[in-house]
Design a protein around this motif. Structure first.
Motif, PDB file in Angstrom:
ATOM      1  N   ARG A 101       5.200  12.376   4.153  1.00 47.66           N
ATOM      2  CA  ARG A 101       5.433  10.812   3.707  1.00 47.66           C
ATOM      3  C   ARG A 101       4.572   9.881   4.256  1.00 47.66           C
ATOM      4  N   LEU A 102       4.127   8.873   3.710  1.00 53.14           N
ATOM      5  CA  LEU A 102       3.006   7.866   4.462  1.00 53.14           C
ATOM      6  C   LEU A 102       4.069   6.959   4.936  1.00 53.14           C
ATOM      7  N   GLY A 103       4.038   6.617   6.346  1.00 60.12           N
ATOM      8  CA  GLY A 103       4.968   5.687   7.080  1.00 60.12           C
ATOM      9  C   GLY A 103       4.105   4.768   7.654  1.00 60.12           C
ATOM     10  N   PHE A 104       4.670   3.819   8.305  1.00 61.29           N
ATOM     11  CA  PHE A 104       4.185   2.590   8.894  1.00 61.29           C
ATOM     12  C   PHE A 104       3.489   2.980  10.254  1.00 61.29           C
ATOM     13  N   ALA A 149       0.902  -1.316  -0.024  1.00 59.95           N
ATOM     14  CA  ALA A 149      -0.078  -0.090  -0.036  1.00 59.95           C
ATOM     15  C   ALA A 149       0.760   1.139   0.066  1.00 59.95           C
ATOM     16  N   ARG A 150       1.804   1.171   0.863  1.00 56.82           N
ATOM     17  CA  ARG A 150       2.749   2.338   0.846  1.00 56.82           C
ATOM     18  C   ARG A 150       3.310   2.537  -0.605  1.00 56.82           C
ATOM     19  N   ALA A 151       4.051   1.526  -1.126  1.00 55.45           N
ATOM     20  CA  ALA A 151       4.766   1.693  -2.388  1.00 55.45           C
ATOM     21  C   ALA A 151       3.574   1.943  -3.646  1.00 55.45           C
ATOM     22  N   ARG A 152       2.410   1.610  -3.435  1.00 57.96           N
ATOM     23  CA  ARG A 152       1.394   2.122  -4.453  1.00 57.96           C
ATOM     24  C   ARG A 152       0.915   3.597  -4.249  1.00 57.96           C
ATOM     25  N   TYR A 153       0.735   4.086  -2.996  1.00 61.38           N
ATOM     26  CA  TYR A 153       0.338   5.406  -2.901  1.00 61.38           C
ATOM     27  C   TYR A 153       1.313   6.311  -2.285  1.00 61.38           C
ATOM     28  N   LYS A 154       2.445   5.867  -1.949  1.00 58.01           N
ATOM     29  CA  LYS A 154       3.241   7.053  -1.365  1.00 58.01           C
ATOM     30  C   LYS A 154       3.485   8.309  -2.020  1.00 58.01           C
ATOM     31  N   ASP A 155       3.784   8.253  -3.462  1.00 60.70           N
ATOM     32  CA  ASP A 155       4.063   9.460  -4.158  1.00 60.70           C
ATOM     33  C   ASP A 155       2.694  10.518  -4.230  1.00 60.70           C
ATOM     34  N   LEU A 156       1.587   9.954  -4.264  1.00 59.10           N
ATOM     35  CA  LEU A 156       0.165  10.344  -4.337  1.00 59.10           C
ATOM     36  C   LEU A 156       0.034  11.032  -2.976  1.00 59.10           C
ATOM     37  N   PHE A 157       0.179  10.296  -1.969  1.00 61.29           N
ATOM     38  CA  PHE A 157       0.017  10.609  -0.686  1.00 61.29           C
ATOM     39  C   PHE A 157       0.814  12.046  -0.304  1.00 61.29           C
ATOM     40  N   GLU A 158       2.150  12.049  -0.584  1.00 64.69           N
ATOM     41  CA  GLU A 158       3.044  13.053  -0.363  1.00 64.69           C
ATOM     42  C   GLU A 158       2.741  14.262  -1.223  1.00 64.69           C
ATOM     43  N   LYS A 159       2.392  14.221  -2.464  1.00 63.31           N
ATOM     44  CA  LYS A 159       1.839  15.180  -3.146  1.00 63.31           C
ATOM     45  C   LYS A 159       0.654  15.855  -2.707  1.00 63.31           C
ATOM     46  N   ALA A 214      -9.766   9.912  15.743  1.00 62.93           N
ATOM     47  CA  ALA A 214     -10.820  10.727  14.930  1.00 62.93           C
ATOM     48  C   ALA A 214      -9.781  11.142  13.725  1.00 62.93           C
ATOM     49  N   MET A 215      -8.616  10.933  13.795  1.00 62.69           N
ATOM     50  CA  MET A 215      -7.626  11.580  12.926  1.00 62.69           C
ATOM     51  C   MET A 215      -7.457  10.695  11.507  1.00 62.69           C
ATOM     52  N   SER A 216      -7.096  11.474  10.619  1.00 67.85           N
ATOM     53  CA  SER A 216      -6.955  10.784   9.237  1.00 67.85           C
ATOM     54  C   SER A 216      -5.388  10.290   9.060  1.00 67.85           C
ATOM     55  N   PHE A 217      -4.907   9.670   8.278  1.00 69.61           N
ATOM     56  CA  PHE A 217      -3.570   8.945   8.139  1.00 69.61           C
ATOM     57  C   PHE A 217      -2.669  10.259   7.939  1.00 69.61           C
ATOM     58  N   ALA A 218      -3.049  11.120   7.193  1.00 68.63           N
ATOM     59  CA  ALA A 218      -2.316  12.491   6.886  1.00 68.63           C
ATOM     60  C   ALA A 218      -1.901  13.083   8.395  1.00 68.63           C
ATOM     61  N   GLU A 219      -2.993  13.340   8.801  1.00 65.18           N
ATOM     62  CA  GLU A 219      -3.207  14.151  10.225  1.00 65.18           C
ATOM     63  C   GLU A 219      -2.219  13.395  11.260  1.00 65.18           C
ATOM     64  N   ILE A 220      -2.153  12.177  11.294  1.00 63.62           N
ATOM     65  CA  ILE A 220      -1.532  11.440  12.042  1.00 63.62           C
ATOM     66  C   ILE A 220       0.038  11.578  11.853  1.00 63.62           C
ATOM     67  N   GLU A 221       0.408  11.424  10.595  1.00 68.00           N
ATOM     68  CA  GLU A 221       1.695  11.331  10.305  1.00 68.00           C
ATOM     69  C   GLU A 221       2.381  12.617  10.357  1.00 68.00           C
ATOM     70  N   LYS A 222       1.669  13.795  10.084  1.00 67.71           N
ATOM     71  CA  LYS A 222       1.938  15.031  10.096  1.00 67.71           C
ATOM     72  C   LYS A 222       2.385  15.340  11.637  1.00 67.71           C
ATOM     73  N   THR A 223       1.549  14.950  12.392  1.00 66.23           N
ATOM     74  CA  THR A 223       1.548  15.309  13.870  1.00 66.23           C
ATOM     75  C   THR A 223       2.959  14.619  14.625  1.00 66.23           C
ATOM     76  N   ILE A 224       3.188  13.358  13.914  1.00 71.95           N
ATOM     77  CA  ILE A 224       4.363  12.654  14.502  1.00 71.95           C
ATOM     78  C   ILE A 224       5.470  13.386  14.131  1.00 71.95           C
TER      79      ILE A 224
END
Length: 435
Positions: free
Chosen positions: A261-264, A246-256, A319-329
């Protein structure tokens, strides 16, 4: 008029701290709200700002002293000119102890006997840039131990200040350069007598360094956890194939789209929050003779910082999205390295995730972070043979460890929780459809 600089409020229940480092010297001009000293509390480092603009005329305490909230640590004269300073009792005592003969030894070399060339190097550095003049005790010891010139090292600490790691890295580079400069020819073997002398006169060194307030607090709290909680650890392993794909497939779109970056960790935070809905005891705590259950998931994420491990809290993670979690961390990680985390950032977590895998750990039994009742330990990913559909195949596997307080969480609940996390990681679709 001289204005006293007082220790600011350090956070709830914190009444004192340790003066870790002076950032300004007597006689130096300071601006209003400019940091003049760094305090170390049980949890974080706090900078002490100047209440007014002027000249720092006196330092009333020394580095390493314990100071209470509200205590005066320095004086600033609003009308003085830079260069005017008054010797304090602490400075006078230090000077007399260091240099009873009055030979004019530099403060940065207090209590040390140096070879002339090393003394000259550090003395020169003491009269140079600001990031060199504010050497902390640990940095001064490292400079003396590794025989390096601090004036030649670029500091990576806050405001360009030198850190102990900077000194060690410079020493290692110096050694590597010296080895490269040697000729490839083999050195002549020393005479037997010389070998015997080197063997019998080899030095064995010890260094005693006072524990930082943070390390003392970590040691005390972890021992309290062992003495108070009925700790037990259960293990499982998880196939990371789906998450990696999933990371390999969506990491570029996620970061854009999100600028991060989409992490574990995003997957594991979401999986732990989802599992806590099925097993609420893992997210609860014991207070007196009551059990406190919560409908929110505030997860403490263990982050490595220069002064040790810290655990800032990602609040309302359920209640957070993946992006919100990654940004906070990511923001917490940046602030941990800069030493700007606050007490509030690390207070109030209900569950902890610790990722020892980033350091290469294969398996561990993490210790609960009181008053929490459970902690999840992540470990390194490595390919191992597993059986899938009757075939032995290689899969990227990770061991998971859940340490829990058996007073509150039964073995069935602990195992169930870890299985729920495993299922969500091996099939991330569960995270989207809340299954």
């Amino acid at each position: 008029m001289a204005i006293e600089v007082q220790v600011p409020t350090l956070g709830e229940s914190i009444t004192e701290g340790t003066l870790a480092q002076w950032l300004k010297k007597p006689g130096e001009a300071v601006a209003a709200d400019e940091a003049i000293a760094s305090l170390e509390t049980d949890k974080v480092s706090v900078e002490v700002p100047a209440p007014v603009a002027g000249v720092l005329t006196e330092q009333l305490v020394s580095e390493g002293d314990t100071v209470a909230v509200g205590a005066a640590i320095a004086r600033i004269d609003e009308n003085a000119t830079a260069g005017a300073a008054t010797a304090t009792p602490a400075q006078a005592a230090a000077a007399s102890t260091t240099n009873p003969a009055g030979a004019g030894e530099t403060p940065a070399l207090r209590g040390a006997e140096l070879a002339p060339e090393r003394a000259a190097a550090v003395s020169e550095a003491s009269s140079g840039d600001d990031h060199i003049t504010t050497l902390s005790p640990a940095v001064r010891r490292a400079v003396l131990e590794y025989h390096v010139d601090p004036s030649t090292i670029r500091g990576t600490g806050k405001d360009g200040r030198l850190t102990k790691d900077d000194v060690i890295a410079a020493a290692q580079n110096k050694t590597a350069t010296a080895l490269e400069a040697k000729t490839p020819s083999a050195p002549a073997a020393p005479a037997p007598a010389a070998q015997s002398k080197a063997t019998t006169t080899g030095e064995r060194k010890e260094e005693r360094v006072k524990m930082t307030r943070l390390r003392q607090t970590v040691a005390r709290r972890l021992k309290e956890a062992q003495n108070t909680a009925a700790m037990l650890t259960t293990f499982n392993d998880v196939d990371m194939t789906a998450v990696i794909e999933a990371r390999a497939r969506y990491k570029d779109l996620f970061e854009k789209k999100h600028g991060i970056r989409l992490g574990f960790m995003g997957f594991f935070v979401k999986a732990c929050a989802l599992a806590a809905r099925d097993v609420p005891a893992v997210n609860a705590s014991i207070e007196g003779d009551e059990i406190v259950y919560r409908d929110y998931f505030d997860v403490s994420i263990a982050v490595s910082a220069p002064k040790g491990l810290v655990v800032p809290v990602v609040r309302n993670a359920q209640a957070m999205s993946f992006a919100e979690i990654e940004k906070t961390i990511a923001e917490y990680g940046k602030r941990a390295k800069e030493g700007t985390l606050t007490v509030d950032d690390m207070t109030g977590g209900t569950f902890t995730i610790s990722n020892g895998g980033v350091f290469g750990s294969l398996l561990s039994t993490p210790i609960i972070n009181p008053p929490q009742s459970a902690v999840l330990g992540m470990h390194r990913i490595e390919e191992r043979p597993v059986v899938k559909d009757g075939q032995i195949v290689a899969r990227p596997m990770m061991y998971l460890a859940l340490s829990y307080d058996h007073r509150l969480i039964d073995g069935r609940e602990a195992v169930t929780y870890l299985v729920r996390v495993k299922e969500a990681i091996e099939d991330p679709t569960r995270l989207l459809i809340d299954l």
